[in-house]
Design a protein around this motif. Structure first.
Motif, PDB file in Angstrom:
ATOM      1  N   UNK A 164     -39.944  -4.905   1.146  1.00  0.00           N
ATOM      2  CA  UNK A 164     -39.381  -3.255   1.529  1.00  0.00           C
ATOM      3  C   UNK A 164     -39.044  -3.076   2.883  1.00  0.00           C
ATOM      4  N   UNK A 165     -39.764  -3.879   3.881  1.00  0.00           N
ATOM      5  CA  UNK A 165     -39.377  -3.699   5.029  1.00  0.00           C
ATOM      6  C   UNK A 165     -38.260  -4.343   5.577  1.00  0.00           C
ATOM      7  N   UNK A 166     -38.084  -5.433   4.888  1.00  0.00           N
ATOM      8  CA  UNK A 166     -36.695  -6.273   5.227  1.00  0.00           C
ATOM      9  C   UNK A 166     -35.557  -5.311   4.663  1.00  0.00           C
ATOM     10  N   UNK A 167     -35.673  -4.762   3.721  1.00  0.00           N
ATOM     11  CA  UNK A 167     -34.781  -4.193   3.037  1.00  0.00           C
ATOM     12  C   UNK A 167     -34.348  -2.996   3.887  1.00  0.00           C
ATOM     13  N   UNK A 168     -35.245  -2.356   4.398  1.00  0.00           N
ATOM     14  CA  UNK A 168     -35.308  -1.016   5.490  1.00  0.00           C
ATOM     15  C   UNK A 168     -34.509  -1.503   6.703  1.00  0.00           C
ATOM     16  N   UNK A 169     -34.889  -2.678   7.025  1.00  0.00           N
ATOM     17  CA  UNK A 169     -34.335  -3.331   8.346  1.00  0.00           C
ATOM     18  C   UNK A 169     -33.000  -3.377   8.398  1.00  0.00           C
ATOM     19  N   UNK A 170     -32.530  -4.244   7.002  1.00  0.00           N
ATOM     20  CA  UNK A 170     -31.163  -4.284   6.921  1.00  0.00           C
ATOM     21  C   UNK A 170     -30.207  -3.127   6.793  1.00  0.00           C
ATOM     22  N   UNK A 171     -30.844  -2.255   6.224  1.00  0.00           N
ATOM     23  CA  UNK A 171     -30.191  -0.739   6.114  1.00  0.00           C
ATOM     24  C   UNK A 171     -29.880  -0.356   7.646  1.00  0.00           C
ATOM     25  N   UNK A 172     -30.751  -0.527   8.529  1.00  0.00           N
ATOM     26  CA  UNK A 172     -30.636  -0.097   9.762  1.00  0.00           C
ATOM     27  C   UNK A 172     -29.785  -0.873  10.578  1.00  0.00           C
ATOM     28  N   UNK A 173     -29.806  -2.272  10.556  1.00  0.00           N
ATOM     29  CA  UNK A 173     -29.130  -3.218  11.339  1.00  0.00           C
ATOM     30  C   UNK A 173     -27.828  -3.535  11.268  1.00  0.00           C
ATOM     31  N   UNK A 174     -27.448  -3.140   9.781  1.00  0.00           N
ATOM     32  CA  UNK A 174     -26.093  -3.540   9.287  1.00  0.00           C
ATOM     33  C   UNK A 174     -25.912  -4.689   8.335  1.00  0.00           C
ATOM     34  N   UNK A 175     -26.948  -5.665   8.129  1.00  0.00           N
ATOM     35  CA  UNK A 175     -26.708  -6.660   7.445  1.00  0.00           C
ATOM     36  C   UNK A 175     -26.552  -6.145   5.763  1.00  0.00           C
ATOM     37  N   UNK A 176     -26.021  -7.140   5.123  1.00  0.00           N
ATOM     38  CA  UNK A 176     -25.318  -6.989   3.992  1.00  0.00           C
ATOM     39  C   UNK A 176     -26.241  -7.964   3.139  1.00  0.00           C
ATOM     40  N   UNK A 177     -26.913  -8.874   3.555  1.00  0.00           N
ATOM     41  CA  UNK A 177     -27.865  -9.806   2.620  1.00  0.00           C
ATOM     42  C   UNK A 177     -29.373  -9.751   3.218  1.00  0.00           C
ATOM     43  N   UNK A 178     -30.065  -9.597   2.288  1.00  0.00           N
ATOM     44  CA  UNK A 178     -31.491  -9.256   2.676  1.00  0.00           C
ATOM     45  C   UNK A 178     -32.205 -10.524   2.600  1.00  0.00           C
ATOM     46  N   UNK A 179     -33.033 -10.793   3.406  1.00  0.00           N
ATOM     47  CA  UNK A 179     -33.744 -12.166   3.575  1.00  0.00           C
ATOM     48  C   UNK A 179     -34.875 -11.914   2.705  1.00  0.00           C
ATOM     49  N   UNK A 180     -35.218 -13.201   1.813  1.00  0.00           N
ATOM     50  CA  UNK A 180     -36.290 -13.134   0.752  1.00  0.00           C
ATOM     51  C   UNK A 180     -37.449 -13.252   1.700  1.00  0.00           C
ATOM     52  N   UNK A 181     -38.624 -12.671   0.977  1.00  0.00           N
ATOM     53  CA  UNK A 181     -39.906 -12.720   1.733  1.00  0.00           C
ATOM     54  C   UNK A 181     -40.817 -13.336   0.513  1.00  0.00           C
ATOM     55  N   UNK A 182     -40.990 -14.556   0.684  1.00  0.00           N
ATOM     56  CA  UNK A 182     -41.756 -15.423  -0.509  1.00  0.00           C
ATOM     57  C   UNK A 182     -43.089 -15.245  -0.571  1.00  0.00           C
ATOM     58  N   UNK A 183     -43.552 -15.470  -1.847  1.00  0.00           N
ATOM     59  CA  UNK A 183     -44.875 -15.413  -1.768  1.00  0.00           C
ATOM     60  C   UNK A 183     -45.954 -16.248  -0.975  1.00  0.00           C
ATOM     61  N   UNK A 184     -47.135 -15.653  -0.768  1.00  0.00           N
ATOM     62  CA  UNK A 184     -48.076 -16.258   0.303  1.00  0.00           C
ATOM     63  C   UNK A 184     -48.381 -17.481  -0.226  1.00  0.00           C
ATOM     64  N   UNK A 185     -48.472 -18.494   0.545  1.00  0.00           N
ATOM     65  CA  UNK A 185     -49.099 -19.975   0.211  1.00  0.00           C
ATOM     66  C   UNK A 185     -49.994 -20.432   1.141  1.00  0.00           C
ATOM     67  N   UNK A 186     -50.643 -21.337   1.034  1.00  0.00           N
ATOM     68  CA  UNK A 186     -51.636 -22.097   2.041  1.00  0.00           C
ATOM     69  C   UNK A 186     -50.803 -22.948   2.598  1.00  0.00           C
ATOM     70  N   UNK A 187     -51.029 -23.132   3.821  1.00  0.00           N
ATOM     71  CA  UNK A 187     -49.981 -23.711   4.739  1.00  0.00           C
ATOM     72  C   UNK A 187     -50.022 -25.500   4.192  1.00  0.00           C
ATOM     73  N   UNK A 188     -51.282 -25.828   3.982  1.00  0.00           N
ATOM     74  CA  UNK A 188     -51.252 -27.189   3.792  1.00  0.00           C
ATOM     75  C   UNK A 188     -50.595 -27.702   2.472  1.00  0.00           C
ATOM     76  N   UNK A 189     -50.599 -26.818   1.467  1.00  0.00           N
ATOM     77  CA  UNK A 189     -49.854 -27.156   0.327  1.00  0.00           C
ATOM     78  C   UNK A 189     -48.402 -26.722   0.416  1.00  0.00           C
ATOM     79  N   UNK A 190     -48.052 -25.823   1.147  1.00  0.00           N
ATOM     80  CA  UNK A 190     -46.733 -25.602   1.455  1.00  0.00           C
ATOM     81  C   UNK A 190     -45.952 -26.539   2.275  1.00  0.00           C
ATOM     82  N   UNK A 191     -46.552 -27.134   3.127  1.00  0.00           N
ATOM     83  CA  UNK A 191     -46.091 -28.128   4.124  1.00  0.00           C
ATOM     84  C   UNK A 191     -46.023 -29.524   3.026  1.00  0.00           C
TER      85      UNK A 191
END
Length: 238
Positions: free
Chosen positions: A130-157
């Motif tokens: 929701x913060x990313x969406x609000x920032x897009x509304x403010x800054x003029x971006x028309x594509x919202x960056x996805x904020x992915x689910x939290x993951x442990x660093x080791x398994x993500x890498x």
């Protein structure tokens, strides 16, 4: 003119009820029937729209012409970061969105102060989106960056199909500005105190390139934004 995000696909000529967040925004601004707004659904471009009806809980608008306007950076930077503590992650998501980040991957590392899992992690993910969406509304971006689910660093890498750049203070890291600008890159950044040596070595062993931002040691919430700005602002719009 106010810019509002609508999660459902938009179409010129449609009469729609705004989603609750956008409707509240219109009500707070005390807009009236006949007032204009700009809508975007995150699928590209933006739409003219006019307020048709202001109810106690429902706001309806008439969707007008579509404009194929994009304000994305010339390089797609996917930011993977071990989450900083307190409100710093909120601030980081907001500023990263303004700077043009393509996506954000929150990670839990060995030295992370903020450690999330389960329902709490899901609520934080929705909050950051929701913060990313609000920032897009403010800054003029028309594509919202996805904020992915939290993951442990080791398994993500370990699960990444490719590699990227890792912000590093280790001897032998390359200056970010000396590398050729890619069309897209994944940038990995550590928490307060940095990545543990074993975590950094695990990434390097898989082919990640260590990069630095110069001789000064930047804070955990400053370093990824500085790198992001260097990459996206220098490249400009496509």
């Amino acid at each position: 003119m106010p810019r509002l995000h609508c999660g459902e696909p938009l179409a010129s000529g449609a009469s729609i009820a705004l989603p609750p967040g956008a409707a509240r925004h219109v009500q707070v601004l005390r807009l009236q029937p006949g007032d204009g707004v700009t809508l975007f659904d995150g699928r590209g471009g933006e739409y003219d729209a006019v307020v048709e009806h202001m109810g106690r809980s429902e706001v309806r608008v008439q969707v007008g012409a579509h404009h194929a306007i994009e304000r994305e950076a010339g390089v797609a930077v996917h930011l993977a970061l071990a989450m900083p503590a307190n409100e710093r992650m909120d601030w980081l998501v907001e500023k990263a969105t303004e700077l043009g980040v393509a996506s954000i991957q929150p990670l839990v590392s060995e030295r992370s102060v903020l450690r999330l899992a389960g329902e709490r992690a899901q609520k934080k993910q929705a909050h950051w989106q929701s913060i990313a969406i609000a920032a897009c509304e403010q800054c003029g971006r028309n594509r919202v960056p996805a904020v992915h689910a939290v993951q442990p660093l080791a398994s993500w890498v370990a699960g990444q199909p490719g590699t990227g750049w890792i912000l590093s203070l280790a001897h032998g890291s390359q200056a970010l500005g000396a590398l050729a600008g890619p069309s897209q890159v994944t940038l990995l950044s550590g928490p307060e105190g940095g990545l543990a040596p074993a975590e950094e070595q695990a990434a390097l062993a898989r082919g990640w390139i260590p990069v630095n931002l110069g001789p000064r040691v930047l804070r955990a919430e400053t370093a990824p934004l500085a790198a992001l700005a260097a990459l996206t602002l220098a490249q400009g719009a496509p």
